[in-house]
Design an enzyme around this catalytic site. Structure first.
Site, PDB file in Angstrom:
ATOM      1  N   GLU A  22     -17.072  34.149  22.703  1.00 40.61           N
ATOM      2  CA  GLU A  22     -17.810  34.996  21.752  1.00 40.61           C
ATOM      3  C   GLU A  22     -19.233  34.483  21.558  1.00 40.61           C
ATOM      4  O   GLU A  22     -20.215  35.238  21.640  1.00 40.61           O
ATOM      5  CB  GLU A  22     -17.090  34.991  20.392  1.00 40.61           C
ATOM      6  CG  GLU A  22     -15.698  35.624  20.409  1.00 40.61           C
ATOM      7  CD  GLU A  22     -14.581  34.642  20.768  1.00 40.61           C
ATOM      8  OE1 GLU A  22     -14.826  33.679  21.537  1.00 40.61           O
ATOM      9  OE2 GLU A  22     -13.451  34.860  20.291  1.00 40.61           O
ATOM     10  N   SER A  50      18.245  22.468  38.919  1.00 40.29           N
ATOM     11  CA  SER A  50      18.596  22.197  37.521  1.00 40.29           C
ATOM     12  C   SER A  50      17.604  22.843  36.559  1.00 40.29           C
ATOM     13  O   SER A  50      17.982  23.264  35.474  1.00 40.29           O
ATOM     14  CB  SER A  50      18.782  20.694  37.244  1.00 40.29           C
ATOM     15  OG  SER A  50      17.726  19.969  37.772  1.00 40.29           O
TER      16      SER A  50
HETATM   17  C1  AOF Z   1     -11.360  28.700  23.366  1.00 40.79           C
HETATM   18  N1  AOF Z   1     -12.283  29.524  23.905  1.00 40.79           N
HETATM   19  O1  AOF Z   1     -13.375  31.403  23.994  1.00 40.79           O
HETATM   20  C2  AOF Z   1     -11.709  31.146  22.351  1.00 40.79           C
HETATM   21  C3  AOF Z   1     -10.721  30.280  21.805  1.00 40.79           C
HETATM   22  O2  AOF Z   1     -10.971  23.343  19.787  1.00 40.79           O
HETATM   23  P1  AOF Z   1     -11.662  24.665  19.837  1.00 40.79           P
HETATM   24  O3  AOF Z   1     -12.586  24.857  18.677  1.00 40.79           O
HETATM   25  O4  AOF Z   1     -12.381  24.896  21.155  1.00 40.79           O
HETATM   26  O5  AOF Z   1     -10.581  25.804  19.635  1.00 40.79           O
HETATM   27  C4  AOF Z   1      -9.671  26.144  20.620  1.00 40.79           C
HETATM   28  C5  AOF Z   1      -8.827  27.311  20.148  1.00 40.79           C
HETATM   29  O6  AOF Z   1      -9.631  28.418  19.759  1.00 40.79           O
HETATM   30  C6  AOF Z   1      -7.884  27.861  21.190  1.00 40.79           C
HETATM   31  O7  AOF Z   1      -6.661  27.206  21.208  1.00 40.79           O
HETATM   32  C7  AOF Z   1      -7.706  29.310  20.772  1.00 40.79           C
HETATM   33  O8  AOF Z   1      -6.657  29.381  19.821  1.00 40.79           O
HETATM   34  C8  AOF Z   1      -9.010  29.664  20.047  1.00 40.79           C
HETATM   35  N2  AOF Z   1      -9.908  30.606  20.775  1.00 40.79           N
HETATM   36  N3  AOF Z   1     -10.620  29.079  22.360  1.00 40.79           N
HETATM   37  O9  AOF Z   1     -11.219  27.598  23.811  1.00 40.79           O
HETATM   38  C9  AOF Z   1     -12.497  30.721  23.460  1.00 40.79           C
HETATM   39  N4  AOF Z   1     -11.936  32.367  21.868  1.00 40.79           N
HETATM   40 ZN    ZN Z   2     -13.382  30.941  18.915  1.00 45.26          ZN
END
Ligand code: AOF
Ligand code: ZN
Length: 388
Positions: free
Chosen positions: A59, A325
């Site tokens: 985003e 398995s």
């Molecule tokens: C992503 N990329 O484009 C979107 C994500 O540790 P952070 O802040 O990078 O958060 C990771 C989480 O954010 C990920 O597990 C998912 O739930 C959400 N969305 N994450 O890495 C993205 N839109």
């Molecule tokens: Zn995000």
């Protein structure tokens, strides 16, 4: 015929899916995500994707692209392959960026099943006056398929398991004496190296570790000779896992000799001799004890251990007994089966799955979807058994 609103929506989502792919192999444990921004007039004014774990979410990448182009995101529509996040992790919440930019409409193609997400982002945006919709149809299905390892891990705590095997035209993965080098062509093996470089962990059973003394590193650029020589490991190092209930992995194995190229994990049972386990630990393998009353419970415990280490995408490379398995325990999610134009004709030569299995065809497992594609002289069959 004029393009309908849905056609346009589908086209932007397909573009977002293609953008998401650009992050493959670099975002784990995060999902692959792509984003497209269009102006109120329908023009594309920004594109982005999640390129690497810890870096911008799709985003914010699309918003940055929009500003770089000198465009104004106010009133825009954002097409996303995954619901936007509302939490602070390695990155700040995407919902903040979307609200601040004045985006009017968000269309996302899949839900985020992680506990911290699960619809919170779309809710925050709706509260902020943004029109939000979850897409349906082909793009939604593709968006879910894009992140199967992430989705299974979020929902079960266990990694997605893809079983890879190479078999002869008469369905054997080795000669009766165990010889299996090489059934598939150099091209197929190179493709496996590329797949290895994108996964989180590669697993084999102790039988395979003893018979083949494999290295299990990802070597996508490896010279395609037939000698089995083992050049240096590539940049990314999946965890190499050996299912070795009695801790028999030899201390002079290629796996242990190469711990500096990538971690080695040994899954043993509580019955393994303590001395053998200690020796493996001293050789810098991580020894994990998988408890449980029966093999399926121990397998589930082992996969839970891998999942708790953040490993989401497991490539199971055999042998057929271990794969059997996994299959009996319902833990194979998909298969990559290379069929090579060679016949063995030998009774007693193993098939890809040597488990308890089904005793009647009617009780056999029918995959949800099967695809096939020629790889040189081999045929690659991909079968999806489960969807998350
Ligand atoms: C992503 N990329 O484009 C979107 C994500 O540790 P952070 O802040 O990078 O958060 C990771 C989480 O954010 C990920 O597990 C998912 O739930 C959400 N969305 N994450 O890495 C993205 N839109
Ligand atoms: Zn995000």
């Amino acid at each position: 015929m004029a393009a309908t609103g849905t056609d346009i929506e589908s086209a932007h989502l397909r573009r977002a899916l293609a953008l998401a792919e650009e992050g493959r192999g670099r975002v784990s444990p995060n999902p692959l995500v792509g984003a497209v921004l269009t102006s109120p007039g329908g023009e594309v004014i920004g594109e982005g994707f999640h390129a690497r774990v810890g870096e911008l979410h799709a985003e914010r990448a699309a918003l940055a692209d929009c500003r770089e182009r000198g465009a104004d995101p106010a009133g825009a529509t954002m097409y996303l392959t995954l619901e936007p996040c509302a939490h602070t992790g390695r990155q700040p919440p995407c919902t903040d960026a979307i609200l601040e930019a004045g985006i009017a409409r968000v269309i996302y193609a899949s839900e985020d099943p992680t506990e911290k997400a699960s619809g919170r982002g779309p809710g925050v945006l709706r509260d902020g006056g943004v029109e939000v919709a979850l897409a349906t149809g082909a793009e939604a299905a593709a968006a879910r398929l894009l992140n199967q390892p992430f989705r299974k891990h979020a929902r079960t705590g266990r990694p997605l398991v893809t079983y890879k095997a190479a078999m002869t035209l008469d369905g054997r993965v080795a000669a009766p004496g165990g010889d299996s080098r090489w059934i598939s062509s150099a091209r197929s093996r190179q493709l496996v190296h590329r797949r290895r470089s994108q996964c989180d962990a590669i697993a084999v059973g102790i039988g395979t570790a003893l018979a083949d003394d494999p290295l299990l590193t990802a070597r996508p650029g490896e010279a395609t000779d037939a000698t089995g020589s083992e050049p240096a490991a590539s940049e990314r190092s999946p965890v190499r896992v050996v299912f070795d209930s009695m801790a028999r992995l030899p201390l002079d194995s290629a796996l242990l000799a190469s711990v500096d190229d990538g971690p080695v994990m040994v899954i043993s049972s509580p019955e393994a001799p303590t001395r053998a386990r200690d020796a493996l630990t001293a050789a810098r393998a991580e020894v994990v004890i998988a408890p449980g009353p029966d093999p399926p419970a121990r397998l589930a415990a082992a996969l839970g251990e891998l999942g708790s280490r953040g490993l989401q995408d497991l490539l199971l490379e055999g042998g057929p007994t271990l794969a059997g398995s996994f299959f009996d325990a319902d833990e194979i999610d998909s298969m990559m089966l290379f069929v090579a134009p060679v016949l063995l004709g030998a009774a007693g030569a193993p098939s890809p799955l040597e488990g308890r299995g089904a005793s009647r065809i009617a009780d056999g497992t029918r995959p949800l979807a099967v695809e096939h594609e020629p790889i040189g002289e081999d045929l690659l069959i991909k079968a999806r058994l489960r969807e998350w």
